[in-house]
Design a protein around this motif. Structure first.
Motif, PDB file in Angstrom:
ATOM      1  N   MET A   1       0.843  -1.200   0.000  1.00  0.00           N
ATOM      2  CA  MET A   1       0.000   0.000   0.000  1.00  0.00           C
ATOM      3  C   MET A   1       0.878   1.249   0.000  1.00  0.00           C
ATOM      4  N   ALA A   2       0.607   2.160  -0.907  1.00  0.00           N
ATOM      5  CA  ALA A   2       1.356   3.412  -0.950  1.00  0.00           C
ATOM      6  C   ALA A   2       0.987   4.283   0.227  1.00  0.00           C
ATOM      7  N   GLY A   3       1.961   5.007   0.754  1.00  0.00           N
ATOM      8  CA  GLY A   3       1.708   5.874   1.890  1.00  0.00           C
ATOM      9  C   GLY A   3       1.330   7.277   1.460  1.00  0.00           C
ATOM     10  N   VAL A   4       0.609   7.966   2.323  1.00  0.00           N
ATOM     11  CA  VAL A   4       0.199   9.348   2.059  1.00  0.00           C
ATOM     12  C   VAL A   4       0.576  10.202   3.261  1.00  0.00           C
ATOM     13  N   VAL A   5       1.261  11.308   3.006  1.00  0.00           N
ATOM     14  CA  VAL A   5       1.618  12.264   4.040  1.00  0.00           C
ATOM     15  C   VAL A   5       0.732  13.489   3.874  1.00  0.00           C
ATOM     16  N   LEU A   6      -0.004  13.830   4.918  1.00  0.00           N
ATOM     17  CA  LEU A   6      -0.843  15.032   4.921  1.00  0.00           C
ATOM     18  C   LEU A   6      -0.162  16.099   5.762  1.00  0.00           C
ATOM     19  N   VAL A   7       0.111  17.239   5.146  1.00  0.00           N
ATOM     20  CA  VAL A   7       0.726  18.352   5.870  1.00  0.00           C
ATOM     21  C   VAL A   7      -0.282  19.498   5.921  1.00  0.00           C
ATOM     22  N   PHE A   8      -0.680  19.860   7.131  1.00  0.00           N
ATOM     23  CA  PHE A   8      -1.678  20.903   7.344  1.00  0.00           C
ATOM     24  C   PHE A   8      -1.020  22.190   7.839  1.00  0.00           C
ATOM     25  N   ASP A   9      -1.392  23.317   7.242  1.00  0.00           N
ATOM     26  CA  ASP A   9      -1.243  24.583   7.921  1.00  0.00           C
ATOM     27  C   ASP A   9      -2.251  24.549   9.069  1.00  0.00           C
ATOM     28  N   PHE A  10      -2.167  25.492   9.992  1.00  0.00           N
ATOM     29  CA  PHE A  10      -3.072  25.450  11.146  1.00  0.00           C
ATOM     30  C   PHE A  10      -4.121  26.554  11.110  1.00  0.00           C
ATOM     31  N   ASP A  11      -3.691  27.805  11.229  1.00  0.00           N
ATOM     32  CA  ASP A  11      -4.633  28.926  11.260  1.00  0.00           C
ATOM     33  C   ASP A  11      -5.369  29.068   9.936  1.00  0.00           C
ATOM     34  N   LYS A  12      -6.683  29.164  10.011  1.00  0.00           N
ATOM     35  CA  LYS A  12      -7.559  29.318   8.848  1.00  0.00           C
ATOM     36  C   LYS A  12      -7.501  28.115   7.906  1.00  0.00           C
ATOM     37  N   THR A  13      -6.959  27.011   8.413  1.00  0.00           N
ATOM     38  CA  THR A  13      -6.977  25.752   7.674  1.00  0.00           C
ATOM     39  C   THR A  13      -7.591  24.679   8.568  1.00  0.00           C
ATOM     40  N   ILE A  14      -6.895  24.279   9.623  1.00  0.00           N
ATOM     41  CA  ILE A  14      -7.512  23.360  10.589  1.00  0.00           C
ATOM     42  C   ILE A  14      -8.574  24.105  11.398  1.00  0.00           C
ATOM     43  N   ILE A  15      -8.243  25.305  11.854  1.00  0.00           N
ATOM     44  CA  ILE A  15      -9.240  26.147  12.514  1.00  0.00           C
ATOM     45  C   ILE A  15      -9.617  27.280  11.566  1.00  0.00           C
ATOM     46  N   ASP A  16     -10.793  27.856  11.751  1.00  0.00           N
ATOM     47  CA  ASP A  16     -11.274  28.898  10.844  1.00  0.00           C
ATOM     48  C   ASP A  16     -10.692  30.271  11.138  1.00  0.00           C
ATOM     49  N   CYS A  17     -10.221  30.461  12.367  1.00  0.00           N
ATOM     50  CA  CYS A  17      -9.692  31.765  12.753  1.00  0.00           C
ATOM     51  C   CYS A  17      -8.166  31.740  12.773  1.00  0.00           C
ATOM     52  N   ASP A  18      -7.575  32.877  13.126  1.00  0.00           N
ATOM     53  CA  ASP A  18      -6.141  32.961  13.387  1.00  0.00           C
ATOM     54  C   ASP A  18      -5.970  32.857  14.901  1.00  0.00           C
ATOM     55  N   SER A  19      -5.256  31.849  15.374  1.00  0.00           N
ATOM     56  CA  SER A  19      -5.152  31.610  16.811  1.00  0.00           C
ATOM     57  C   SER A  19      -4.458  32.765  17.540  1.00  0.00           C
ATOM     58  N   ASP A  20      -3.482  33.403  16.899  1.00  0.00           N
ATOM     59  CA  ASP A  20      -2.812  34.553  17.511  1.00  0.00           C
ATOM     60  C   ASP A  20      -3.802  35.689  17.747  1.00  0.00           C
ATOM     61  N   GLU A  21      -4.536  36.045  16.704  1.00  0.00           N
ATOM     62  CA  GLU A  21      -5.501  37.130  16.812  1.00  0.00           C
ATOM     63  C   GLU A  21      -6.625  36.769  17.786  1.00  0.00           C
ATOM     64  N   TRP A  22      -6.997  35.494  17.823  1.00  0.00           N
ATOM     65  CA  TRP A  22      -8.039  35.045  18.743  1.00  0.00           C
ATOM     66  C   TRP A  22      -7.642  35.340  20.190  1.00  0.00           C
ATOM     67  N   VAL A  23      -6.434  34.968  20.563  1.00  0.00           N
ATOM     68  CA  VAL A  23      -5.976  35.171  21.931  1.00  0.00           C
ATOM     69  C   VAL A  23      -5.905  36.657  22.267  1.00  0.00           C
ATOM     70  N   VAL A  24      -5.337  37.436  21.364  1.00  0.00           N
ATOM     71  CA  VAL A  24      -5.212  38.881  21.588  1.00  0.00           C
ATOM     72  C   VAL A  24      -6.588  39.518  21.760  1.00  0.00           C
ATOM     73  N   ASP A  25      -7.527  39.158  20.896  1.00  0.00           N
ATOM     74  CA  ASP A  25      -8.872  39.736  20.965  1.00  0.00           C
ATOM     75  C   ASP A  25      -9.617  39.291  22.215  1.00  0.00           C
ATOM     76  N   GLU A  26      -9.587  37.992  22.499  1.00  0.00           N
ATOM     77  CA  GLU A  26     -10.341  37.446  23.619  1.00  0.00           C
ATOM     78  C   GLU A  26      -9.830  37.963  24.964  1.00  0.00           C
ATOM     79  N   LEU A  27      -8.539  38.264  25.031  1.00  0.00           N
ATOM     80  CA  LEU A  27      -7.962  38.710  26.299  1.00  0.00           C
ATOM     81  C   LEU A  27      -7.776  40.226  26.356  1.00  0.00           C
ATOM     82  N   GLY A  28      -8.367  40.935  25.398  1.00  0.00           N
ATOM     83  CA  GLY A  28      -8.495  42.378  25.510  1.00  0.00           C
ATOM     84  C   GLY A  28      -7.275  43.211  25.192  1.00  0.00           C
ATOM     85  N   ALA A  29      -6.460  42.770  24.221  1.00  0.00           N
ATOM     86  CA  ALA A  29      -5.269  43.547  23.866  1.00  0.00           C
ATOM     87  C   ALA A  29      -5.262  43.948  22.392  1.00  0.00           C
TER      88      ALA A  29
END
Length: 271
Positions: A1-29
């Motif tokens: 069986m041939a193997g498959v490697v899946l490489v994911f970006d994270f922000d706006k790919t696995i999650i819909d938002c940007d995790s950096d901006e999420w933290v900054v916004d949610e914590l009031g900065a």
């Protein structure tokens, strides 16, 4: 069986938002974040914002709790678990940071699905402040004009391909941003790039399609991402591979060789 490697970006790919901006916004900065954004690189900016949050009395535990509130599309969860169940090697290449990524994946019971997370390292210093460091040695240029100074995703993809090519594995790269264009250029025939429609990667790939050797697929949301992957993965494996499997990501060991778990990394100052 041939193997498959899946490489994911994270922000706006696995999650819909940007995790950096999420933290900054949610914590009031947000106000300071917007003021400083034009004056420094993103990686340096995020380290500076962690200093600001710390000065406001926000702890690393507050940040973790904030990250646990990030929504993850059920189709994305299903796609990751199904790809893992089918035997794919799943990896993350992201310009976020290890704490943010691990916290979110662990909260949604997906962390064990990934064999490797390539991202900016971080640690909690002796004062309790979260420090975010560059992935790339700041004293050594990675030599890529397409990528920010702290990380060249293209070089990471070349390393992954060098490790997997001897096994005859094919690579699927999923991303959305400008930083995902360089790794898309490093893919070869037989590989696949899944670019999120309407986002910078999709625009760059569309404008420079002749430079992309991999097969191009576009997706707009979690449902489309799951559908494309579940059609694509079996065609890259043996003809007898099942076309769809959905199950939890559970196995006896967790080979996260490239990074430590949150519980290990958080309390220990960086040396």
């Amino acid at each position: 069986m041939a193997g498959v490697v899946l490489v994911f970006d994270f922000d706006k790919t696995i999650i819909d938002c940007d995790s950096d901006e999420w933290v900054v916004d949610e914590l009031g900065a947000s106000e300071l974040f917007q003021q400083l954004m034009p004056t420094m690189s993103w990686n340096t900016l995020m380290d500076r914002m962690m200093k600001e949050l710390h000065s406001q009395g926000k702890t690393s535990e507050d940040i973790v709790e904030c990250l646990r509130r990030v929504h993850l599309d059920t189709h994305i969860i299903s796609a990751i678990k199904s790809a893992y169940a089918l035997g794919c090697d799943l990896r993350v290449v992201s310009d976020a940071n290890l704490l943010f990524i691990e916290t979110i994946l662990k909260h949604h019971e997906l962390l064990e699905c990934f064999s490797e997370i390539n991202t900016n390292p971080c640690y909690v210093d002796e004062d309790g402040r979260l420090r975010i460091l560059p992935y790339n040695d700041p004293n050594t240029s990675h030599g890529c004009s397409l990528c920010p100074p702290n990380m060249c995703k293209g070089r990471i993809i070349e390393r992954i391909k060098a490790l997997t090519s001897t096994k005859g594995e094919q690579l699927i790269y999923l991303g959305d941003g400008k930083g995902d264009y360089c790794p898309s250029l490093r893919l070869t025939e037989g590989d696949h790039v899944m670019a999120r429609k309407g986002y910078p990667l999709w625009e760059l790939v569309s404008e420079n399609a002749k430079l992309i050797k991999a097969e191009i697929h576009e997706w707009s949301n979690g449902e489309e991402l799951e559908r494309i992957l579940m059609q694509l993965i079996p065609t890259l494996m043996s003809p007898t591979a099942p076309s769809f499997i959905s199950m939890d990501c559970k196995h006896e060991t967790m080979p996260m060789a490239s990074h430590e778990s949150i519980s290990q990394a958080l309390p220990v100052p960086h040396s």
